[in-house]
Design an enzyme around this catalytic site. Structure first.
Site, mmCIF file in Angstrom:
data_model
loop_
_atom_site.group_PDB
_atom_site.id
_atom_site.type_symbol
_atom_site.label_atom_id
_atom_site.label_comp_id
_atom_site.label_asym_id
_atom_site.label_seq_id
_atom_site.Cartn_x
_atom_site.Cartn_y
_atom_site.Cartn_z
ATOM 1 N N LYS A 95 74.255 39.927 152.448
ATOM 2 C CA LYS A 95 75.139 40.454 151.412
ATOM 3 C C LYS A 95 74.299 40.863 150.201
ATOM 4 O O LYS A 95 73.375 40.147 149.819
ATOM 5 C CB LYS A 95 76.186 39.415 151.004
ATOM 6 C CG LYS A 95 77.074 39.843 149.828
ATOM 7 C CD LYS A 95 78.321 39.009 149.716
ATOM 8 C CE LYS A 95 78.178 37.722 148.965
ATOM 9 N NZ LYS A 95 77.742 37.870 147.557
ATOM 10 N N GLU A 107 74.635 42.643 146.119
ATOM 11 C CA GLU A 107 75.524 42.978 145.011
ATOM 12 C C GLU A 107 75.241 44.393 144.506
ATOM 13 O O GLU A 107 74.074 44.768 144.336
ATOM 14 C CB GLU A 107 75.330 41.982 143.849
ATOM 15 C CG GLU A 107 75.735 40.564 144.203
ATOM 16 C CD GLU A 107 75.596 39.590 143.041
ATOM 17 O OE1 GLU A 107 75.261 40.025 141.913
ATOM 18 O OE2 GLU A 107 75.843 38.389 143.260
ATOM 19 N N GLU A 119 85.061 40.584 143.501
ATOM 20 C CA GLU A 119 85.115 39.366 142.679
ATOM 21 C C GLU A 119 85.693 39.628 141.306
ATOM 22 O O GLU A 119 85.242 40.527 140.580
ATOM 23 C CB GLU A 119 83.694 38.764 142.558
ATOM 24 C CG GLU A 119 83.686 37.497 141.698
ATOM 25 C CD GLU A 119 82.425 36.659 141.828
ATOM 26 O OE1 GLU A 119 81.553 36.984 142.660
ATOM 27 O OE2 GLU A 119 82.329 35.658 141.089
HETATM 28 O O1 KIV Z 1 77.246 33.313 145.949
HETATM 29 C C1 KIV Z 1 78.450 33.195 146.225
HETATM 30 O O2 KIV Z 1 78.974 32.098 146.456
HETATM 31 C C2 KIV Z 1 79.262 34.407 146.258
HETATM 32 C C3 KIV Z 1 80.744 34.242 146.351
HETATM 33 C C4 KIV Z 1 81.304 33.799 145.067
HETATM 34 C C5 KIV Z 1 81.403 35.476 146.841
HETATM 35 O O3 KIV Z 1 78.737 35.471 146.198
#
Ligand code: KIV
Length: 271
Positions: free
Chosen positions: A120, A122, A189
């Protein structure tokens, strides 16, 4: 036959099918073997090894300090426990923002050294080149829009994002860009529920919300928050299912008293 081939693993295709069927996706964070084993056993669809480990596991104020090596350590522990859930791992701050080659290198390290199933990142349009390059290498990518904690020093606060039209319009363009770059899903988020619903309807990929209302295709929470381990952290979006801080605190005090009183170990607790 291995255990893994008996239990049917959730894949990125499963999540796509769930969106099509209207079945909600449940995601929770985990950072270690024991917790991930419980979460996987409970049937959670996606385990996120979030860089929130920097806060809840290491005690840092932000997600910025956690390193790629530390994320790989957490991810490998979770992967050893997860027999069914899809395991997604955050690329930490500083491991992908430089350029797409660096992003690919970091993603490959996570996949190779932890055995996770996806990463993932950002950001929106500004990271699409990196997203596309990582996907070209066969690594599935989840996006993350709205409040992106790695940019906290740019935002200045953890309050709701995209309340103004310009930022809302950028988010709408970003989610389309992430879909076109090949993301299989994206986190939304802390944005207004109406915007999250509109963004969700605008794409074929599933959205997974945190503080983004019920219109997303799924929900995610940080496990320490929903179990009440993070005493005093009670944002409006959080539903706390247990009060583990007090429960564990009580158990530790009972043990302390037993030891001090010479009551532990008892007759049946010795050889
Ligand atoms: O790092 C994390 O826990 C996250 C979530 C809040 C989506 O990115």
């Amino acid at each position: 036959m291995s255990v893994n081939s008996v239990i049917k693993r959730i894949t990125t295709n499963t999540l796509q099918d769930m969106k099509m069927r209207g079945e909600k996706i449940a995601m929770l964070t985990s950072y270690d073997y024991s917790m991930a084993k419980i979460v996987d056993d409970a049937g959670i669809d996606v385990i996120l090894v979030g860089d929130s480990a920097s806060n809840v596991m290491a005690g840092h104020e932000t997600t910025l300090p956690i390193t790629l090596d530390q994320m790989i350590y957490h991810a490998a522990s979770v992967v050893r426990a997860a027999k069914r859930s899809l395991v997604v791992v955050d690329l930490p701050f500083g491991s992908y923002q430089g350029n797409s080659k660096e992003a690919l290198h970091s993603a490959i390290r996570i996949m190779k050294e932890s055995g996770a199933h996806a990463v993932k990142l950002e950001g929106g349009q500004e990271i699409c080149e990196s997203v596309a390059r990582i996907i070209t290498a066969g690594i599935p990518v989840m996006g993350h829009l709205g409040l992106t904690p790695q940019s906290i020093h740019k935002f200045g606060t953890y309050t709701v994002r995209a309340k103004e039209e310009a930022e809302a319009n950028k988010l709408k363009a970003d989610i389309i860009a992430l879909q076109e770059a090949g993301c299989f899903a994206t986190v939304l988020e802390k944005i207004p529920a109406k915007l999250a619903e509109e963004a969700t309807a605008s794409v074929k990929i599933p959205t997974i919300g945190i503080g983004a209302g019920p219109g997303c295709d799924g929900q995610v929470l940080v496990i320490h928050d929903m179990l009440g381990l993070n005493k005093g952290f009670k944002p409006r979006f959080l539903r706390q299912y247990l009060n583990l801080f007090d429960e564990i605190n009580g158990a530790v005090k009972a043990y302390l008293n037993d030891v001090k009183a010479g009551d532990f170990p008892g007759e049946k607790e010795q050889y």
